[in-house]
Design a protein around this motif. Sequence first.
Motif, PDB file in Angstrom:
ATOM      1  N   ALA A 255       7.154  12.505   8.759  1.00 49.13           N
ATOM      2  CA  ALA A 255       5.833  11.933   9.024  1.00 49.13           C
ATOM      3  C   ALA A 255       5.030  11.808   7.739  1.00 49.13           C
ATOM      4  O   ALA A 255       4.360  10.793   7.489  1.00 49.13           O
ATOM      5  CB  ALA A 255       5.086  12.794  10.037  1.00 49.13           C
ATOM      6  N   ARG A 256       5.099  12.877   6.921  1.00 55.00           N
ATOM      7  CA  ARG A 256       4.389  12.826   5.640  1.00 55.00           C
ATOM      8  C   ARG A 256       4.943  11.714   4.754  1.00 55.00           C
ATOM      9  O   ARG A 256       4.194  10.972   4.094  1.00 55.00           O
ATOM     10  CB  ARG A 256       4.510  14.165   4.934  1.00 55.00           C
ATOM     11  CG  ARG A 256       3.683  15.275   5.593  1.00 55.00           C
ATOM     12  CD  ARG A 256       3.933  16.603   4.907  1.00 55.00           C
ATOM     13  NE  ARG A 256       3.126  17.650   5.510  1.00 55.00           N
ATOM     14  CZ  ARG A 256       3.241  18.947   5.173  1.00 55.00           C
ATOM     15  NH1 ARG A 256       4.123  19.327   4.237  1.00 55.00           N
ATOM     16  NH2 ARG A 256       2.476  19.842   5.763  1.00 55.00           N
ATOM     17  N   ALA A 258       6.417   9.011   5.745  1.00 50.90           N
ATOM     18  CA  ALA A 258       6.029   7.719   6.322  1.00 50.90           C
ATOM     19  C   ALA A 258       4.590   7.372   5.960  1.00 50.90           C
ATOM     20  O   ALA A 258       4.263   6.215   5.658  1.00 50.90           O
ATOM     21  CB  ALA A 258       6.210   7.758   7.837  1.00 50.90           C
ATOM     22  N   ARG A 259       3.718   8.417   6.023  1.00 48.15           N
ATOM     23  CA  ARG A 259       2.334   8.159   5.660  1.00 48.15           C
ATOM     24  C   ARG A 259       2.213   7.741   4.188  1.00 48.15           C
ATOM     25  O   ARG A 259       1.440   6.850   3.838  1.00 48.15           O
ATOM     26  CB  ARG A 259       1.490   9.401   5.928  1.00 48.15           C
ATOM     27  CG  ARG A 259       1.162   9.610   7.407  1.00 48.15           C
ATOM     28  CD  ARG A 259       0.013  10.581   7.591  1.00 48.15           C
ATOM     29  NE  ARG A 259       0.356  11.912   7.104  1.00 48.15           N
ATOM     30  CZ  ARG A 259       0.908  12.853   7.849  1.00 48.15           C
ATOM     31  NH1 ARG A 259       1.213  12.594   9.115  1.00 48.15           N
ATOM     32  NH2 ARG A 259       1.186  14.034   7.341  1.00 48.15           N
ATOM     33  N   LYS A 260       2.978   8.426   3.324  1.00 46.01           N
ATOM     34  CA  LYS A 260       2.954   8.054   1.904  1.00 46.01           C
ATOM     35  C   LYS A 260       3.416   6.611   1.711  1.00 46.01           C
ATOM     36  O   LYS A 260       2.828   5.831   0.943  1.00 46.01           O
ATOM     37  CB  LYS A 260       3.847   8.994   1.101  1.00 46.01           C
ATOM     38  CG  LYS A 260       3.265  10.394   0.944  1.00 46.01           C
ATOM     39  CD  LYS A 260       4.190  11.277   0.113  1.00 46.01           C
ATOM     40  CE  LYS A 260       3.611  12.677  -0.059  1.00 46.01           C
ATOM     41  NZ  LYS A 260       4.512  13.550  -0.868  1.00 46.01           N
ATOM     42  N   LYS A 261       4.512   6.239   2.390  1.00 47.84           N
ATOM     43  CA  LYS A 261       5.011   4.875   2.276  1.00 47.84           C
ATOM     44  C   LYS A 261       3.981   3.862   2.770  1.00 47.84           C
ATOM     45  O   LYS A 261       3.825   2.771   2.207  1.00 47.84           O
ATOM     46  CB  LYS A 261       6.317   4.734   3.060  1.00 47.84           C
ATOM     47  CG  LYS A 261       7.492   5.490   2.447  1.00 47.84           C
ATOM     48  CD  LYS A 261       8.742   5.346   3.304  1.00 47.84           C
ATOM     49  CE  LYS A 261       9.912   6.115   2.678  1.00 47.84           C
ATOM     50  NZ  LYS A 261      11.135   6.032   3.513  1.00 47.84           N
ATOM     51  N   LYS A 262       3.290   4.254   3.848  1.00 43.44           N
ATOM     52  CA  LYS A 262       2.285   3.340   4.398  1.00 43.44           C
ATOM     53  C   LYS A 262       1.157   3.122   3.394  1.00 43.44           C
ATOM     54  O   LYS A 262       0.678   1.985   3.199  1.00 43.44           O
ATOM     55  CB  LYS A 262       1.748   3.909   5.717  1.00 43.44           C
ATOM     56  CG  LYS A 262       0.747   2.991   6.409  1.00 43.44           C
ATOM     57  CD  LYS A 262       0.454   3.477   7.821  1.00 43.44           C
ATOM     58  CE  LYS A 262      -0.275   4.811   7.786  1.00 43.44           C
ATOM     59  NZ  LYS A 262      -0.642   5.268   9.141  1.00 43.44           N
ATOM     60  N   TRP A 263       0.718   4.217   2.771  1.00 47.51           N
ATOM     61  CA  TRP A 263      -0.342   4.088   1.754  1.00 47.51           C
ATOM     62  C   TRP A 263       0.132   3.262   0.559  1.00 47.51           C
ATOM     63  O   TRP A 263      -0.633   2.458   0.005  1.00 47.51           O
ATOM     64  CB  TRP A 263      -0.797   5.474   1.284  1.00 47.51           C
ATOM     65  CG  TRP A 263      -1.705   6.159   2.278  1.00 47.51           C
ATOM     66  CD1 TRP A 263      -1.438   7.244   3.024  1.00 47.51           C
ATOM     67  CD2 TRP A 263      -3.029   5.757   2.612  1.00 47.51           C
ATOM     68  NE1 TRP A 263      -2.502   7.583   3.818  1.00 47.51           N
ATOM     69  CE2 TRP A 263      -3.511   6.669   3.587  1.00 47.51           C
ATOM     70  CE3 TRP A 263      -3.878   4.705   2.199  1.00 47.51           C
ATOM     71  CZ2 TRP A 263      -4.789   6.588   4.155  1.00 47.51           C
ATOM     72  CZ3 TRP A 263      -5.149   4.629   2.762  1.00 47.51           C
ATOM     73  CH2 TRP A 263      -5.593   5.533   3.719  1.00 47.51           C
ATOM     74  N   TRP A 264       1.381   3.463   0.147  1.00 47.94           N
ATOM     75  CA  TRP A 264       1.915   2.665  -0.950  1.00 47.94           C
ATOM     76  C   TRP A 264       1.970   1.184  -0.571  1.00 47.94           C
ATOM     77  O   TRP A 264       1.636   0.300  -1.378  1.00 47.94           O
ATOM     78  CB  TRP A 264       3.309   3.152  -1.338  1.00 47.94           C
ATOM     79  CG  TRP A 264       3.302   4.349  -2.258  1.00 47.94           C
ATOM     80  CD1 TRP A 264       3.655   5.615  -1.980  1.00 47.94           C
ATOM     81  CD2 TRP A 264       2.909   4.328  -3.631  1.00 47.94           C
ATOM     82  NE1 TRP A 264       3.507   6.422  -3.071  1.00 47.94           N
ATOM     83  CE2 TRP A 264       3.044   5.645  -4.132  1.00 47.94           C
ATOM     84  CE3 TRP A 264       2.446   3.326  -4.507  1.00 47.94           C
ATOM     85  CZ2 TRP A 264       2.741   5.991  -5.437  1.00 47.94           C
ATOM     86  CZ3 TRP A 264       2.143   3.675  -5.819  1.00 47.94           C
ATOM     87  CH2 TRP A 264       2.292   5.004  -6.275  1.00 47.94           C
ATOM     88  N   CYS A 265       2.400   0.909   0.638  1.00 46.96           N
ATOM     89  CA  CYS A 265       2.443  -0.491   1.100  1.00 46.96           C
ATOM     90  C   CYS A 265       1.046  -1.111   1.107  1.00 46.96           C
ATOM     91  O   CYS A 265       0.845  -2.276   0.707  1.00 46.96           O
ATOM     92  CB  CYS A 265       3.052  -0.569   2.505  1.00 46.96           C
ATOM     93  SG  CYS A 265       4.825  -0.217   2.528  1.00 46.96           S
TER      94      CYS A 265
END
Length: 292
Positions: A255-256, A258-265
């Motif tokens: 989950a962490r 995924a959240r990091k990837k989402k912020w990067w995106c």
Amino acid sequence: MEAVGENPYESRADISEASTKEVSVYGTNNDVADFFDEVDEIKKIVRRYDQNIDTIESLHKQALSEISGEQETYTREQIGSLANETSALSQSLKDRIKSLQSRSTRDSTKKTQAENLKRQFMNAIQRYQTVEATFRQKYREQAERQFRIVRPEATDAEVKAAIEDVQGEQIFSQALRTSNRRGEAQTALSEVQTRHREIQKIEQTMAELAQLFHDMELLVAEQEAPVQHVEKHTEQVQVDVEQGMGHTSKAVVFARAARKKKWWCLLICLIIIILAVCIPVGIWASNNNKKD
């Protein structure tokens, strides 16, 4: 007016709940008290069992040294009566210890008490077996001496046949007919027959004791089986919990990430939008400057 010391805010439901808890506590205490009362009773029976063994041992010694036939008969009757009483005690002990163990599977303190009683009883059984085996041998030796009064030249096989075998009495009677000391021979025959009966009783008692000891060993195995099942089930639950915690930890990590990837995106998208706006504006401004 409210009574002195009374809490006006205490509801009847609270009072009822407190009463229920009190009864529950007393019930638990009564169960523990009953358990340890039973422990004390079983200890008393084990002590009596041990005392009976001591008395039986003493009576066996007395029977071997009796001269009077009446005294010896009385002593044998005492041994038989006490052996029957001890047999009844052993059955009672086996049943009560079994019941006690079934009540102690989930409590380590109770289980320790039950195991101690079981061990004491099994030690007493083994001591009784030793006493009986010792006097079986002594009765046998005395019977052999009596037989050799009639047949000094008898072989070991003939002595054994006279004392143990089914045809022993017939062999002894033949020895009587060929003996020159018929009076002594008759007394010897009576002694051998008496010792033969005593040996048979002892062997029967020893067989019962062996079966009793075997039953106690099986009883231990029977009690250990459900405990092992509970322990195995508990271990499996622990493994499942640990696996569940492991899966949860992995899920948190994923989950962490995924959240990091989402912020990067999101950041990349913002950069692209900014570039898409700024580049045309820069080109337009550059063209205007050239015209001027």
